[in-house]
Enzyme design. Sequence first.
Site, PDB file in Angstrom:
ATOM      1  N   LYS A  79       0.847  -1.191   0.000  1.00  0.00           N
ATOM      2  CA  LYS A  79       0.000   0.000   0.000  1.00  0.00           C
ATOM      3  C   LYS A  79       0.880   1.238   0.000  1.00  0.00           C
ATOM      4  O   LYS A  79       1.927   1.263   0.666  1.00  0.00           O
ATOM      5  CB  LYS A  79      -0.877   0.016   1.268  1.00  0.00           C
ATOM      6  CG  LYS A  79      -2.099   0.880   1.131  1.00  0.00           C
ATOM      7  CD  LYS A  79      -3.209   0.170   0.396  1.00  0.00           C
ATOM      8  CE  LYS A  79      -4.412   1.043   0.195  1.00  0.00           C
ATOM      9  NZ  LYS A  79      -5.538   0.315  -0.384  1.00  0.00           N
ATOM     10  N   GLY A 181     -26.153   0.609   3.041  1.00  0.00           N
ATOM     11  CA  GLY A 181     -25.261   1.391   2.181  1.00  0.00           C
ATOM     12  C   GLY A 181     -25.598   1.191   0.716  1.00  0.00           C
ATOM     13  O   GLY A 181     -25.270   0.157   0.139  1.00  0.00           O
ATOM     14  N   GLY A 183     -24.465   2.557  -2.062  1.00  0.00           N
ATOM     15  CA  GLY A 183     -23.455   3.292  -2.824  1.00  0.00           C
ATOM     16  C   GLY A 183     -22.970   2.536  -4.037  1.00  0.00           C
ATOM     17  O   GLY A 183     -23.729   1.782  -4.666  1.00  0.00           O
ATOM     18  N   VAL A 185     -21.237  -0.038  -4.417  1.00  0.00           N
ATOM     19  CA  VAL A 185     -21.407  -1.493  -4.357  1.00  0.00           C
ATOM     20  C   VAL A 185     -22.875  -1.836  -4.088  1.00  0.00           C
ATOM     21  O   VAL A 185     -23.454  -2.685  -4.776  1.00  0.00           O
ATOM     22  CB  VAL A 185     -20.509  -2.112  -3.260  1.00  0.00           C
ATOM     23  CG1 VAL A 185     -20.742  -3.617  -3.177  1.00  0.00           C
ATOM     24  CG2 VAL A 185     -19.039  -1.815  -3.530  1.00  0.00           C
TER      25      VAL A 185
HETATM   26  P1  NAD Z   1     -19.815   4.393  -1.233  1.00  0.00           P
HETATM   27  O1  NAD Z   1     -19.206   5.530  -0.497  1.00  0.00           O
HETATM   28  O2  NAD Z   1     -20.087   4.524  -2.687  1.00  0.00           O
HETATM   29  O3  NAD Z   1     -21.196   3.981  -0.530  1.00  0.00           O
HETATM   30  C1  NAD Z   1     -21.338   3.846   0.836  1.00  0.00           C
HETATM   31  C2  NAD Z   1     -22.755   4.230   1.201  1.00  0.00           C
HETATM   32  O4  NAD Z   1     -22.940   3.941   2.573  1.00  0.00           O
HETATM   33  C3  NAD Z   1     -23.063   5.716   1.010  1.00  0.00           C
HETATM   34  O5  NAD Z   1     -24.251   5.835   0.274  1.00  0.00           O
HETATM   35  C4  NAD Z   1     -23.215   6.256   2.438  1.00  0.00           C
HETATM   36  O6  NAD Z   1     -24.176   7.279   2.523  1.00  0.00           O
HETATM   37  C5  NAD Z   1     -23.670   5.027   3.173  1.00  0.00           C
HETATM   38  N1  NAD Z   1     -23.363   4.993   4.611  1.00  0.00           N
HETATM   39  C6  NAD Z   1     -22.251   5.424   5.229  1.00  0.00           C
HETATM   40  N2  NAD Z   1     -22.332   5.149   6.540  1.00  0.00           N
HETATM   41  C7  NAD Z   1     -23.519   4.524   6.734  1.00  0.00           C
HETATM   42  C8  NAD Z   1     -24.183   3.981   7.862  1.00  0.00           C
HETATM   43  N3  NAD Z   1     -23.624   4.009   9.084  1.00  0.00           N
HETATM   44  N4  NAD Z   1     -25.410   3.411   7.694  1.00  0.00           N
HETATM   45  C9  NAD Z   1     -25.974   3.357   6.481  1.00  0.00           C
HETATM   46  N5  NAD Z   1     -25.383   3.865   5.361  1.00  0.00           N
HETATM   47  C10 NAD Z   1     -24.191   4.432   5.498  1.00  0.00           C
HETATM   48  O7  NAD Z   1     -18.864   3.141  -0.926  1.00  0.00           O
HETATM   49  P2  NAD Z   1     -18.736   1.790  -1.773  1.00  0.00           P
HETATM   50  O8  NAD Z   1     -17.670   1.962  -2.788  1.00  0.00           O
HETATM   51  O9  NAD Z   1     -20.095   1.336  -2.175  1.00  0.00           O
HETATM   52  O10 NAD Z   1     -18.140   0.821  -0.672  1.00  0.00           O
HETATM   53  C11 NAD Z   1     -18.950   0.339   0.375  1.00  0.00           C
HETATM   54  C12 NAD Z   1     -18.085  -0.440   1.344  1.00  0.00           C
HETATM   55  O11 NAD Z   1     -17.458  -1.536   0.682  1.00  0.00           O
HETATM   56  C13 NAD Z   1     -16.949   0.361   1.974  1.00  0.00           C
HETATM   57  O12 NAD Z   1     -16.741  -0.097   3.289  1.00  0.00           O
HETATM   58  C14 NAD Z   1     -15.742   0.013   1.120  1.00  0.00           C
HETATM   59  O13 NAD Z   1     -14.524   0.142   1.837  1.00  0.00           O
HETATM   60  C15 NAD Z   1     -16.031  -1.445   0.826  1.00  0.00           C
HETATM   61  N6  NAD Z   1     -15.403  -1.926  -0.406  1.00  0.00           N
HETATM   62  C16 NAD Z   1     -15.715  -1.333  -1.585  1.00  0.00           C
HETATM   63  C17 NAD Z   1     -15.144  -1.800  -2.756  1.00  0.00           C
HETATM   64  C18 NAD Z   1     -15.481  -1.175  -4.093  1.00  0.00           C
HETATM   65  O14 NAD Z   1     -15.214  -1.801  -5.111  1.00  0.00           O
HETATM   66  N7  NAD Z   1     -16.076   0.022  -4.129  1.00  0.00           N
HETATM   67  C19 NAD Z   1     -14.248  -2.886  -2.714  1.00  0.00           C
HETATM   68  C20 NAD Z   1     -13.968  -3.498  -1.484  1.00  0.00           C
HETATM   69  C21 NAD Z   1     -14.560  -3.003  -0.333  1.00  0.00           C
END
Ligand code: NAD
Length: 348
Positions: A79, A181, A183, A185
């Site tokens: 990293k 969430g 978002g 994903v």
């Molecule tokens: P994102 O920021 O696009 O979406 C996260 C969503 O969660 C947002 O809409 C936010 O408003 C909501 N949120 C935040 N805190 C919250 C809570 N306490 N209760 C309810 N909703 C809440 O993030 P993402 O890219 O969709 O990733 C989601 C998770 O998956 C993260 O923890 C990220 O580290 C993990 N992750 C993502 C990826 C990827 O490919 N994007 C890969 C591995 C892990």
Amino acid sequence: MIDELIRQWDGFAVVIAYDEPTKVWLFIAMHDNTLGPCTGGTRMKLYRSPEDGLYDAMRLAEGMTYKWAGVDIPFGGGKGVIALAEPLAYGDRRRILKRYGRLVESLRGGFTTGQDLGTTPEDMLTIAEETRFVHGIDYATKSALDPGPFTAHGVFVGIRAAVAHTSGTDDLSGKTVLIQGAGDVGLPLGRALAEAGATLLVSDLDDEKARALADEVNGTVVSPDDVYGTKCDVYAPCAVGATVNAATIRNLACSIVAGSANNQLAEPEDADRLLKRGILYAPDYVINGGGATAFGLVAQGITDNTELMDRVSGIGPRLAAIFAEAGEHNESPVDAARRLVERTLGRA
Ligand code: NAD
């Protein structure tokens, strides 16, 4: 203290540089290169101290060792962290990125990197002016690979594997999944689950996002405060880490925890707490490895979307094997997954 952090770390090496004019620290943590070059994203953010930046790099590099081994992609854990003491002045961003690029290049491929929190596709292109070891960038369109849909697909096949393990069939019709969430994903995951016949409950701190997904998939919005006591078959944490902890585990009303969030368990003991409550847990670094898988394959020159998705589908059988092994030993899937990682590293 930086020397204390390095002494206590079981990683392979750290590379540290300091840029006096901008007061920026550059850290590259290389945790394990058994499977291949240490590889992980480059994060740029404000840290209270250089120690915090180095600690973050070390912790995240170790996580990458597990993630690569968990999805069986031949990279090691690494990293990069560009640790800012204060917001960068105009013009300094490009300068520091180029300096970081030269640092990456000096390792001659021992560390390879891509976009992460706080860095953009444009930043990656700037870094790539100085080094050959940047992945996941489409140079023609100046865009970065969006990992969200791949991660969502991995979680989708992972949920199927978990449902198959607990109910003997991976048929999702009649199953209720609570997505926390909506978002990058959560959104594609919700669509795929609805398409497969699942009933969706959706929660997000941003009520508009929750409502938009719920409306689209004919689901129901759950208030963020009610997530842990709401009855469902699968709780899919797709927002933030540490939502699975001693307090929430007592209230969970599901039989499976399977989602994309990193570091879902607040502490290691939570794995056994879930086991005692009869809740099947899909280890986060395996089920959320779809984006990493796609990134690793693109770095190897595979760019066809169908092929990438097919390879991400491998997360399903991998989790099924982990669940089966954990069942045989009456242990948490966390323990079986750790052995899988150790076997993968040992095999190499
Ligand atoms: P994102 O920021 O696009 O979406 C996260 C969503 O969660 C947002 O809409 C936010 O408003 C909501 N949120 C935040 N805190 C919250 C809570 N306490 N209760 C309810 N909703 C809440 O993030 P993402 O890219 O969709 O990733 C989601 C998770 O998956 C993260 O923890 C990220 O580290 C993990 N992750 C993502 C990826 C990827 O490919 N994007 C890969 C591995 C892990």
